[in-house]
Design a protein around this motif. Structure first.
Motif, short mmCIF file in Angstrom:
data_model
loop_
_atom_site.label_atom_id
_atom_site.label_comp_id
_atom_site.label_asym_id
_atom_site.label_seq_id
_atom_site.Cartn_x
_atom_site.Cartn_y
_atom_site.Cartn_z
N GLY A 143 0.80 -1.21 0.00
CA GLY A 143 0.00 0.00 0.00
C GLY A 143 0.83 1.27 0.00
O GLY A 143 1.99 1.29 0.44
N ALA A 144 0.24 2.36 -0.51
CA ALA A 144 0.92 3.65 -0.57
C ALA A 144 1.35 4.10 0.83
O ALA A 144 0.69 3.81 1.83
CB ALA A 144 0.00 4.69 -1.19
N ASN A 145 2.49 4.80 0.88
CA ASN A 145 3.04 5.39 2.11
C ASN A 145 3.43 4.34 3.15
O ASN A 145 3.48 4.64 4.35
CB ASN A 145 2.04 6.38 2.72
CG ASN A 145 1.67 7.48 1.75
OD1 ASN A 145 2.54 8.17 1.22
ND2 ASN A 145 0.38 7.63 1.49
N SER A 146 3.74 3.13 2.71
CA SER A 146 4.10 2.06 3.64
C SER A 146 5.61 2.03 3.87
O SER A 146 6.40 2.45 3.03
CB SER A 146 3.66 0.70 3.08
OG SER A 146 2.26 0.61 3.01
N THR A 156 -0.20 -11.38 -0.72
CA THR A 156 -0.84 -10.72 0.41
C THR A 156 -0.83 -9.22 0.16
O THR A 156 -0.02 -8.70 -0.60
CB THR A 156 -0.11 -11.01 1.73
OG1 THR A 156 1.27 -10.65 1.61
CG2 THR A 156 -0.21 -12.47 2.10
N ILE A 157 -1.74 -8.53 0.84
CA ILE A 157 -1.81 -7.07 0.79
C ILE A 157 -1.36 -6.55 2.14
O ILE A 157 -1.89 -6.96 3.18
CB ILE A 157 -3.24 -6.58 0.49
CG1 ILE A 157 -3.75 -7.18 -0.83
CG2 ILE A 157 -3.29 -5.05 0.42
CD1 ILE A 157 -5.21 -6.88 -1.11
N LEU A 165 -0.24 -6.87 7.94
CA LEU A 165 -1.04 -7.62 6.99
C LEU A 165 -2.45 -7.06 6.93
O LEU A 165 -3.11 -6.91 7.98
CB LEU A 165 -1.08 -9.10 7.39
CG LEU A 165 -2.01 -9.99 6.55
CD1 LEU A 165 -1.52 -10.10 5.11
CD2 LEU A 165 -2.13 -11.38 7.18
N ILE A 166 -2.90 -6.71 5.74
CA ILE A 166 -4.29 -6.29 5.56
C ILE A 166 -5.16 -7.50 5.28
O ILE A 166 -6.15 -7.75 5.95
CB ILE A 166 -4.40 -5.24 4.44
CG1 ILE A 166 -3.62 -3.98 4.84
CG2 ILE A 166 -5.86 -4.91 4.14
CD1 ILE A 166 -3.54 -2.93 3.75
N LYS A 167 -4.74 -8.30 4.28
CA LYS A 167 -5.43 -9.56 4.02
C LYS A 167 -4.69 -10.32 2.92
O LYS A 167 -3.98 -9.72 2.10
CB LYS A 167 -6.87 -9.32 3.57
CG LYS A 167 -7.01 -8.58 2.25
CD LYS A 167 -8.48 -8.45 1.84
CE LYS A 167 -8.62 -7.76 0.48
NZ LYS A 167 -10.04 -7.67 0.07
N PRO A 168 -4.85 -11.65 2.89
CA PRO A 168 -4.38 -12.40 1.73
C PRO A 168 -5.26 -12.05 0.53
O PRO A 168 -6.45 -11.77 0.70
CB PRO A 168 -4.57 -13.87 2.15
CG PRO A 168 -4.80 -13.84 3.62
CD PRO A 168 -5.41 -12.52 3.93
#
Length: 221
Positions: A143-146, A156-157, A165-168
């Motif tokens: 994700g942006a700004n990570s 994975t996200i 971890l946001i989600k697989p």
């Protein structure tokens, strides 16, 4: 069949902010796979400037796979950014020169993390920072700004500072099948024909098996 030239700097000559990275780098310690691009409206040719503290004598490599999408603001921080932490001070006296230079720490003194390795088909949002020695699996989305402080599992996200971890992206069995498919290693004509299936259909075991079957048929031909 017209396919972007993997050896072109600008895959689409009408979009000058997108470049195939492998065709603009000079550092032998940076390895980039085919069709991986960097998108930067300011200066896309200067991808190497976004790989910082990358000193040749340390020997660490940045390795990025095929078909990755990298947005502007990326920064890969390499092992040269690390300081010795066992003493009273973490100050890097040696790199300032003069008589301090003789106190250069040995490679065993430095907290080296090894190569930074990015898999295939990884998507980086804008303004992502990747710390030394991180391993990012195939098909991951950052994700942006990570700030990527640890390894990222395939498909994975993740996002945040530090990343969480946001989600697989898919079910475990589908991810395993996708890793076996490894579509990025297929013939470019096969990939081109199957772009709709790769981008527009929800992956299922049945779809992946069908793609594998077509791939095997193409091999026999």
């Amino acid at each position: 069949m017209t396919i972007p030239d993997e050896n072109a700097v600008y895959p689409n000559p009408e979009i000058k902010e997108v470049v195939f990275i492998k065709n603009v780098i000079k550092n032998s310690n940076i390895e980039i796979g085919n069709y991986t691009y960097y998108d930067d409206p300011v200066n896309p040719l200067d991808f190497e400037k976004h790989v910082t503290h990358h000193y040749e004598f340390l020997g660490d490599k940045l390795i990025i796979g095929k078909f990755c999408s990298i947005a502007s603001g990326i920064e890969f921080i390499m092992n040269g950014a690390n300081h010795v932490m066992e003493g009273i001070s973490t100050y890097p006296f040696n790199i300032l020169g003069g008589d301090w230079q003789k106190y250069t720490p040995t490679l065993t003194d430095l907290p080296l993390k090894g190569n930074t390795v990015v898999g295939n088909d990884v998507w980086f949002g804008q303004n992502v920072t990747v710390l030394p020695g991180v391993k990012i699996g195939d098909g991951a989305i950052i994700g942006a700004n990570s700030v990527v402080t640890k390894d990222v599992a395939p498909y994975t996200i993740v996002g945040g500072n530090p990343i969480k971890l946001i989600k697989p992206r898919f079910k475990t069995e589908v991810i395993q099948a996708l890793e076996k498919l490894a579509w990025w290693n297929r013939d470019i004509n096969w990939i081109t024909i199957n772009v709709p299936k790769l981008t527009q259909e929800t992956p299922t075991i049945e779809l992946i098996n069908d793609l594998m079957k077509k791939m095997n048929t193409l091999k026999k031909l």
